[in-house]
Design a protein around this motif. Structure first.
Motif, PDB file in Angstrom:
ATOM      1  N   PRO A  30       0.439  -0.719  -0.062  1.00  0.00           N
ATOM      2  CA  PRO A  30      -0.247   0.316   0.000  1.00  0.00           C
ATOM      3  C   PRO A  30       0.966   1.033   0.116  1.00  0.00           C
ATOM      4  CG  PRO A  30      -0.607  -1.492   1.428  1.00  0.00           C
ATOM      5  CD  PRO A  30       0.564  -2.042   1.198  1.00  0.00           C
ATOM      6  N   ALA A  31       2.224   1.232   0.751  1.00  0.00           N
ATOM      7  CA  ALA A  31       3.018   3.265   0.910  1.00  0.00           C
ATOM      8  C   ALA A  31       3.230   2.942  -0.657  1.00  0.00           C
ATOM      9  CB  ALA A  31       4.182   2.355   1.135  1.00  0.00           C
ATOM     10  N   LEU A  32       3.450   1.736  -1.165  1.00  0.00           N
ATOM     11  CA  LEU A  32       4.477   2.127  -2.588  1.00  0.00           C
ATOM     12  C   LEU A  32       3.591   2.467  -3.776  1.00  0.00           C
ATOM     13  CD1 LEU A  32       7.222   0.033  -2.561  1.00  0.00           C
ATOM     14  CD2 LEU A  32       6.863   2.435  -1.835  1.00  0.00           C
ATOM     15  N   GLY A  33       1.870   1.562  -3.372  1.00  0.00           N
ATOM     16  CA  GLY A  33       1.027   2.412  -4.602  1.00  0.00           C
ATOM     17  C   GLY A  33       1.171   0.374  -5.799  1.00  0.00           C
ATOM     18  N   GLY A  34      -0.148   0.168  -6.361  1.00  0.00           N
ATOM     19  CA  GLY A  34      -0.592  -0.776  -7.389  1.00  0.00           C
ATOM     20  C   GLY A  34      -0.348  -1.896  -6.520  1.00  0.00           C
ATOM     21  N   GLN A  35      -1.698  -2.487  -7.354  1.00  0.00           N
ATOM     22  CA  GLN A  35      -1.629  -4.347  -6.491  1.00  0.00           C
ATOM     23  C   GLN A  35      -2.095  -4.894  -7.416  1.00  0.00           C
ATOM     24  OE1 GLN A  35      -5.581  -5.863  -4.318  1.00  0.00           O
ATOM     25  NE2 GLN A  35      -5.797  -3.866  -4.592  1.00  0.00           N
ATOM     26  N   ILE A  36      -1.437  -6.492  -8.048  1.00  0.00           N
ATOM     27  CA  ILE A  36      -2.140  -6.937  -9.494  1.00  0.00           C
ATOM     28  C   ILE A  36      -2.098  -8.477  -8.625  1.00  0.00           C
ATOM     29  CG2 ILE A  36       0.293  -7.392  -9.640  1.00  0.00           C
ATOM     30  CD1 ILE A  36      -0.867  -6.630 -12.610  1.00  0.00           C
ATOM     31  N   TYR A  37      -2.749  -9.365  -9.624  1.00  0.00           N
ATOM     32  CA  TYR A  37      -2.706 -10.929  -9.168  1.00  0.00           C
ATOM     33  C   TYR A  37      -1.688 -11.458  -9.444  1.00  0.00           C
ATOM     34  CZ  TYR A  37      -7.737  -9.808  -7.833  1.00  0.00           C
ATOM     35  OH  TYR A  37      -9.121  -8.788  -7.449  1.00  0.00           O
ATOM     36  N   ALA A  38      -1.800 -12.126  -8.301  1.00  0.00           N
ATOM     37  CA  ALA A  38      -0.411 -14.058  -8.771  1.00  0.00           C
ATOM     38  C   ALA A  38      -1.746 -14.958  -9.168  1.00  0.00           C
ATOM     39  CB  ALA A  38       0.005 -13.665  -7.336  1.00  0.00           C
ATOM     40  N   MET A  39      -1.152 -15.382 -10.370  1.00  0.00           N
ATOM     41  CA  MET A  39      -2.461 -16.541 -10.796  1.00  0.00           C
ATOM     42  C   MET A  39      -1.614 -17.495 -10.709  1.00  0.00           C
ATOM     43  SD  MET A  39      -5.385 -14.339 -12.463  1.00  0.00           S
ATOM     44  CE  MET A  39      -3.817 -12.580 -13.041  1.00  0.00           C
ATOM     45  N   ALA A  40      -1.792 -18.622 -11.286  1.00  0.00           N
ATOM     46  CA  ALA A  40      -0.592 -20.218 -11.282  1.00  0.00           C
ATOM     47  C   ALA A  40      -0.853 -20.139 -13.271  1.00  0.00           C
ATOM     48  CB  ALA A  40      -1.560 -21.092 -10.813  1.00  0.00           C
ATOM     49  N   GLY A  41      -0.249 -20.035 -13.208  1.00  0.00           N
ATOM     50  CA  GLY A  41       0.734 -20.260 -14.738  1.00  0.00           C
ATOM     51  C   GLY A  41       0.225 -19.026 -15.706  1.00  0.00           C
ATOM     52  N   MET A  42       0.039 -18.798 -14.610  1.00  0.00           N
ATOM     53  CA  MET A  42       1.022 -17.191 -15.560  1.00  0.00           C
ATOM     54  C   MET A  42       1.528 -15.938 -15.132  1.00  0.00           C
ATOM     55  SD  MET A  42      -3.644 -16.490 -16.151  1.00  0.00           S
ATOM     56  CE  MET A  42      -3.146 -15.135 -17.455  1.00  0.00           C
ATOM     57  N   GLN A  43       1.815 -15.498 -15.615  1.00  0.00           N
ATOM     58  CA  GLN A  43       2.767 -13.656 -15.366  1.00  0.00           C
ATOM     59  C   GLN A  43       2.190 -12.016 -15.967  1.00  0.00           C
ATOM     60  OE1 GLN A  43       6.996 -14.439 -16.710  1.00  0.00           O
ATOM     61  NE2 GLN A  43       6.041 -16.030 -17.567  1.00  0.00           N
ATOM     62  N   THR A  44       2.279 -11.654 -14.350  1.00  0.00           N
ATOM     63  CA  THR A  44       1.620 -10.609 -14.382  1.00  0.00           C
ATOM     64  C   THR A  44       2.424  -9.837 -14.142  1.00  0.00           C
ATOM     65  OG1 THR A  44       1.458 -11.138 -11.709  1.00  0.00           O
ATOM     66  CG2 THR A  44      -0.515 -11.070 -13.777  1.00  0.00           C
ATOM     67  N   ARG A  45       2.648  -8.491 -14.236  1.00  0.00           N
ATOM     68  CA  ARG A  45       3.487  -7.587 -13.589  1.00  0.00           C
ATOM     69  C   ARG A  45       3.336  -6.094 -13.389  1.00  0.00           C
ATOM     70  NH1 ARG A  45       8.304  -7.631 -17.828  1.00  0.00           N
ATOM     71  NH2 ARG A  45       9.086  -6.499 -16.458  1.00  0.00           N
ATOM     72  N   LEU A  46       4.245  -5.513 -12.433  1.00  0.00           N
ATOM     73  CA  LEU A  46       4.433  -4.687 -11.533  1.00  0.00           C
ATOM     74  C   LEU A  46       5.046  -3.433 -11.690  1.00  0.00           C
ATOM     75  CD1 LEU A  46       2.526  -2.476  -9.989  1.00  0.00           C
ATOM     76  CD2 LEU A  46       3.110  -4.230  -8.128  1.00  0.00           C
ATOM     77  N   HIS A  47       5.163  -2.372 -11.723  1.00  0.00           N
ATOM     78  CA  HIS A  47       6.832  -1.388 -11.687  1.00  0.00           C
ATOM     79  C   HIS A  47       6.910  -0.313 -10.769  1.00  0.00           C
ATOM     80  CE1 HIS A  47       7.136  -3.162 -15.379  1.00  0.00           C
ATOM     81  NE2 HIS A  47       7.945  -2.952 -15.474  1.00  0.00           N
TER      82      HIS A  47
END
Length: 310
Positions: free
Chosen positions: A172-189
């Motif tokens: 929360p302090a740095l921002g952004g929220q993204i899902y972690a899902m099996a067999g998939m790759q998500t990205r966040l900066h």
């Protein structure tokens, strides 16, 4: 009546006290700052309609109360172009402004979009398991459990997956929220603007150990980050496939752990475990495995092999 009054007082006090450390409105990273500003702007624009409506509701109720005999009573009043212009015009302008702001910020705050910086990013591979977080630093050859370190004013590029139920990666302090899902790759900066220790959480319910699935995020100076890397590299544990299989077993309230070395390709091996969930990926892998190897003396195709067998 006394009980209701006490409950209201307690609830109001709790609400006011919670605002003292409302981390979303006290961000420590540029992405979180931009998200906070967007929340404030959108809320302020909507309050331009909400507040006058609430005020007029009480004002009209008081002015046109049954005991007020001096209030004008006009049963044949039809309409007013001025009122119609305000009722329709103001919301229309607000919607147009919100639409433009949403369009711009949706692209600017895209979690897949690398952050603009002269400093090279730190790459971190994140694996969510039951119920702990594994952080792999592929460029440094180290890994940690439930502790993430990053140098201040340095972009961090996260590649995120899950080896268990779907959950959500959130600092929360740095921002952004993204899902972690099996067999998939998500990205966040993300990027930290200040040094400190921030809490990271699993923001999506994923089972029995959900409430204990959190981690420490250490935003440090470059010198302190280098010292932290040296400390991790001095750890006795090594993260190979066997050690990972033991680590991935469900645990609750898992302690912080350091791994001085990591098997190259471990992250992709975790992702590929679930290739059956991605039919296109599975077919691509089978096709790649079926391709013949050229040894320099000519490659034998699948058709040639079948003809030879016949």
């Amino acid at each position: 009546m006394g009980t209701v009054r006490r409950c209201l007082c307690i609830g109001l006090s709790a609400l006011l006290l919670s605002g003292c450390n409302l981390i979303v409105f006290n961000p420590k990273g540029q992405v979180a700052i931009d998200e906070r500003n967007l929340i404030i702007l959108a809320t302020g624009l909507m309050l331009l309609v909400v507040i006058p409506v609430i005020v007029m509701m009480f004002l009209f109720a008081y002015r046109y109360r049954a005991t007020n005999k001096s209030a004008d009573y006009k049963p044949r009043w039809a309409s007013s172009h001025k009122i119609e212009a305000v009722v329709w015009g103001v919301p229309l302008v607000i919607i147009i402004i919100l639409g433009i702001v949403t369009w711009v910020t949706t692209h600017a705050l895209d979690p897949y979009r690398p952050l603009d910086s002269d400093v090279p990013p730190v790459n971190v591979q994140v694996v969510a398991t039951d119920w702990k977080w594994l952080f792999i630093y592929p460029d440094l050859g180290i890994a940690t459990v439930n502790e993430l370190a990053l140098p201040v004013h340095t972009p961090v590029s996260f590649t995120i997956t899950s080896d268990a139920a779907m959950t959500s990666f959130f600092i929360p302090a740095l921002g952004g929220q993204i899902y972690a899902m099996a067999g998939m790759q998500t990205r966040l900066h993300l990027i930290a603007n200040e040094t400190g220790e921030f809490r990271g959480i699993a923001a999506n319910y994923n089972g029995q150990g959900f409430s204990d699935m959190h981690f420490s995020t250490l935003s440090t100076t470059r010198a302190d980050f280098d010292a932290w890397v040296s400390k991790v590299k001095a750890a006795p544990q090594k993260l190979d496939r066997t050690a990972y299989d033991a680590l991935a077993k469900p645990t609750i309230g898992h302690r912080i752990e350091y791994y001085s070395t990591v098997d190259q390709g471990l992250f992709m091996a975790i992702v590929d475990k679930y290739e059956g969930m991605n039919k296109g990926k599975a077919a691509e892998n089978r096709e790649a495995k079926a391709q013949p190897t050229d040894t320099g003396t000519g490659a034998m195709t699948t058709e040639d092999t079948m003809a030879k067998e016949r």
